[in-house]
Scaffold this motif. Structure first.
Motif, mmCIF file in Angstrom:
data_model
loop_
_atom_site.group_PDB
_atom_site.id
_atom_site.type_symbol
_atom_site.label_atom_id
_atom_site.label_comp_id
_atom_site.label_asym_id
_atom_site.label_seq_id
_atom_site.Cartn_x
_atom_site.Cartn_y
_atom_site.Cartn_z
ATOM 1 N N UNK A 155 0.850 -1.185 0.000
ATOM 2 C CA UNK A 155 0.000 0.000 0.000
ATOM 3 C C UNK A 155 0.889 1.239 0.000
ATOM 4 N N UNK A 156 0.326 2.362 -0.411
ATOM 5 C CA UNK A 156 1.121 3.585 -0.571
ATOM 6 C C UNK A 156 0.249 4.782 -0.246
ATOM 7 N N UNK A 157 0.821 5.742 0.500
ATOM 8 C CA UNK A 157 0.068 6.934 0.872
ATOM 9 C C UNK A 157 0.292 8.035 -0.156
ATOM 10 N N UNK A 158 -0.797 8.483 -0.782
ATOM 11 C CA UNK A 158 -0.738 9.562 -1.770
ATOM 12 C C UNK A 158 -0.880 10.893 -1.038
ATOM 13 N N UNK A 159 0.187 11.682 -1.025
ATOM 14 C CA UNK A 159 0.156 12.940 -0.278
ATOM 15 C C UNK A 159 -0.706 13.992 -0.968
ATOM 16 N N UNK A 160 -0.926 13.832 -2.255
ATOM 17 C CA UNK A 160 -1.765 14.803 -2.969
ATOM 18 C C UNK A 160 -3.233 14.642 -2.585
ATOM 19 N N UNK A 161 -3.704 13.410 -2.580
ATOM 20 C CA UNK A 161 -5.110 13.158 -2.231
ATOM 21 C C UNK A 161 -5.293 12.859 -0.748
ATOM 22 N N UNK A 162 -4.154 12.671 -0.044
ATOM 23 C CA UNK A 162 -4.179 12.337 1.387
ATOM 24 C C UNK A 162 -4.997 11.079 1.671
ATOM 25 N N UNK A 163 -4.789 10.109 0.825
ATOM 26 C CA UNK A 163 -5.463 8.822 0.997
ATOM 27 C C UNK A 163 -4.464 7.696 0.741
ATOM 28 N N UNK A 164 -4.791 6.528 1.285
ATOM 29 C CA UNK A 164 -3.968 5.352 1.043
ATOM 30 C C UNK A 164 -4.401 4.676 -0.257
ATOM 31 N N UNK A 165 -3.427 4.371 -1.103
ATOM 32 C CA UNK A 165 -3.687 3.585 -2.311
ATOM 33 C C UNK A 165 -3.562 2.119 -1.922
ATOM 34 N N UNK A 166 -4.664 1.399 -2.041
ATOM 35 C CA UNK A 166 -4.717 0.012 -1.598
ATOM 36 C C UNK A 166 -5.076 -0.908 -2.759
ATOM 37 N N UNK A 167 -4.879 -2.216 -2.604
ATOM 38 C CA UNK A 167 -5.274 -3.149 -3.653
ATOM 39 C C UNK A 167 -6.785 -3.103 -3.897
ATOM 40 N N UNK A 168 -7.180 -3.505 -5.088
ATOM 41 C CA UNK A 168 -8.615 -3.529 -5.393
ATOM 42 C C UNK A 168 -9.328 -4.453 -4.402
ATOM 43 N N UNK A 169 -10.607 -4.196 -4.123
ATOM 44 C CA UNK A 169 -11.299 -4.823 -2.974
ATOM 45 C C UNK A 169 -11.155 -6.337 -2.881
ATOM 46 N N UNK A 170 -11.337 -7.050 -3.994
ATOM 47 C CA UNK A 170 -11.276 -8.514 -3.931
ATOM 48 C C UNK A 170 -9.890 -8.990 -3.519
ATOM 49 N N UNK A 171 -8.872 -8.329 -4.025
ATOM 50 C CA UNK A 171 -7.500 -8.709 -3.670
ATOM 51 C C UNK A 171 -7.198 -8.344 -2.221
ATOM 52 N N UNK A 172 -7.621 -7.159 -1.798
ATOM 53 C CA UNK A 172 -7.369 -6.741 -0.421
ATOM 54 C C UNK A 172 -7.992 -7.711 0.575
ATOM 55 N N UNK A 173 -9.178 -8.174 0.274
ATOM 56 C CA UNK A 173 -9.862 -9.106 1.179
ATOM 57 C C UNK A 173 -9.141 -10.445 1.263
ATOM 58 N N UNK A 174 -8.407 -10.809 0.209
ATOM 59 C CA UNK A 174 -7.751 -12.109 0.176
ATOM 60 C C UNK A 174 -6.364 -12.095 0.814
ATOM 61 N N UNK A 175 -5.791 -10.921 0.985
ATOM 62 C CA UNK A 175 -4.422 -10.814 1.483
ATOM 63 C C UNK A 175 -4.320 -11.108 2.977
ATOM 64 N N UNK A 176 -3.158 -11.583 3.388
ATOM 65 C CA UNK A 176 -2.900 -11.854 4.807
ATOM 66 C C UNK A 176 -2.663 -10.549 5.570
#
Length: 373
Positions: free
Chosen positions: A141-162
Motif C-alpha cells: 500500500x502507498x500513501x498519496x500525499x496529494x489526495x491524502x489517501x492510502x492507495x490500496x489493492x482492489x477490494x477482492x484482492x485486499x480481502x484475500x491478502x494476509x
C-alpha cells in the motif's frame, strides 16, 4: 652591599592560560557537537563518511534469510509481450506465478494493484482467488500525499491478502536512502512497512515475539537474494502443462520467502539511491529491510550526549601531549585522529555502531592548532 635578586618566574599566568584554553576547547567542542545536526555542511560531510564506512563493512554482512525475488525485469517484459502484452500485465498472469510458487513459506507483493480491471474482471478474480487459496500473501500500500489517501489493492484482492504493508522510502536531505520506516507517519495511521509486515507474519507463524523500532538504519547485505525472472517461471509452468520436465521446479520455492517486484530498467519509478548503489530497486530494499528486521542487524548512530563526550574527549587529548618541540608534538598529536578513525571503523565491524567522525575530528584539528599557537 646587598646583591639584587631576580624575581622568581611566575607560574600563575601559564596556569591561567592553560585553564582558559581548556575551557575554550570544551565550549567550542560542545558547540560543534550540538550544531552537527543543524549544519547542512557538517551533516553532508558526516553522511559521506557514513556511506564510506557502510561500503567498507557491507562485504562482511551475508544474507541470512532464504529470500527469492520473482522479478518483473527487462527480460520478462520482452519475452512475455507477445502473449501478455505490454506492461501492466493481466493479473491472471500473477495468479499463475503464485500458483507455481505455492510451496513458498511466505509471499510479498512489492507491486501496487490499485484498481480493478473492468475489461478483464475474470483475470482480477483469478488473482484474488489464488491469493486467498495460498493464504500466505502480503500486499503493498502507498500513501498519496496529494489526495491524502492510502492507495490500496482492489477490494477482492485486499480481502484475500494476509496483510498490507507500506512501501515508502524516505531519503535523507541529500537524497540517499539510509533509513527504513517500519511504521508510516502518514495520516495519523502508523501502518507497518511491507518488510515489517512480512517479519510480523513470519514471527506469528513460528510463535515468536518480534519487536522492532519505528525506524532503523539499513545494513546492506554482501549478497543479493536469489533472483528469478517471471519469464522463467512462466516458461516452467508452460513446460509442466505440456508434459515436459521444467528446468525450474516448483520445489525451488519450498520454504523460501518470495518477493514479487520490479527490477526492470524500463520501470524506473521504484528506484532509490543508497549508500551502496546509485539505483537500488524497491524490492531489493524491501528484501534488505526484511533480513535486517528478522536477524536484528542494523546500524546504530551515536548521537546526543555520547557524541558530545566523544567530541570533547578528542578535543582535549592534544593538551595531554607535553612535548614543546613542534615536530614531535605534531607527530604525537596526529596519532589521535588516526586512532579514533580506526576505532570508529572497529565499532562498525564489531557492533554496527556509527560513531560521529566529522565533528570530533574538526574539534581535534582546532584544538591541536590552538596548542601550537
Amino acid at each position: 652591599m646587598d646583591t639584587p635578586t631576580k624575581p622568581a618566574p611566575s607560574v600563575a599566568t601559564p596556569n591561567r592560560h592553560s585553564v582558559l584554553g581548556l575551557l575554550v576547547v570544551v565550549g567550542l567542542a560542545t558547540l560543534l557537537a550540538s550544531a552537527a545536526g543543524t549544519s547542512t555542511l557538517l551533516r553532508d560531510i558526516e553522511s559521506r563518511t557514513y556511506d564510506l564506512r557502510v561500503r567498507w563493512h557491507t562485504p562482511r554482512e551475508p544474507a541470512r534469510l532464504p529470500i527469492t525475488i520473482l522479478a518483473v525485469d527487462d527480460e520478462s517484459l520482452a519475452r512475455l509481450e507477445p502473449a501478455a502484452g505490454r506492461w501492466p500485465w493481466p493479473r491472471a498472469l500473477f495468479a499463475t506465478v503464485l500458483d507455481y510458487a505455492s510451496a513458498a513459506r511466505l509471499v510479498g507483493l512489492d507491486i501496487l494493484f490499485p484498481e480493478a480491471d473492468a475489461t478483464f474482471t475474470p483475470s482480477d478474480d483469478a488473482f484474488a482467488q489464488q491469493v486467498a487459496e495460498q493464504g500466505r500473501v502480503v500486499g503493498a500500500t502507498f500513501y498519496d500525499r496529494n489526495t491524502r489517501t492510502w492507495i490500496e489493492p482492489y477490494p477482492a484482492l485486499k480481502a484475500a491478502l494476509r496483510g498490507l504493508g507500506h512501501v515508502h522510502v524516505v531519503p535523507d536531505a541529500d537524497g540517499v536512502a539510509r533509513r527504513h520506516l517500519t511504521r508510516s507517519p502518514f495520516a495519523g495511521e502508523p501502518r507497518l512497512s511491507l518488510a515489517a509486515q512480512l517479519a510480523f507474519q513470519l514471527a506469528t507463524h513460528t510463535n515468536t515475539t518480534l519487536r522492532f523500532p519505528d525506524s532503523f538504519l539499513f545494513c546492506p547485505l554482501a549478497t543479493r537474494p536469489t533472483v528469478i525472472s517471471i519469464a522463467d517461471v512462466m516458461t516452467a509452468w508452460r513446460d509442466e502443462q505440456q508434459g515436459r520436465v521444467p528446468d525450474l521446479s516448483r520445489t525451488s520455492f519450498a520454504g523460501r520467502i518470495v518477493l514479487i517486484g520490479s527490477l526492470a530498467t524500463g520501470l524506473p519509478l521504484d528506484r532509490e539511491v543508497t549508500p551502496v548503489s546509485e539505483s537500488e530497486a524497491g524490492v531489493l530494499i524491501t528484501a534488505t529491510a526484511l533480513d535486517n528486521l528478522v536477524t536484528g542487524r542494523f546500524y546504530h548512530r551515536v548521537t546526543g550526549l555520547p557524541a558530545i563526550l566523544l567530541t570533547v574527549g578528542l578535543a582535549l587529548l592534544p593538551f595531554a601531549v607535553r612535548s614543546h618541540r613542534p615536530l614531535a608534538y605534531f607527530g604525537a598529536t596526529s596519532l589521535l585522529p588516526i586512532g579514533y578513525s580506526v576505532g570508529a571503523q572497529l565499532a562498525v565491524e564489531w557492533g554496527r555502531w556509527m560513531l560521529p567522525l566529522t565533528v570530533p575530528l574538526l574539534a581535534w584539528l582546532i584544538s591541536a592548532t590552538a596548542r601550537l599557537v
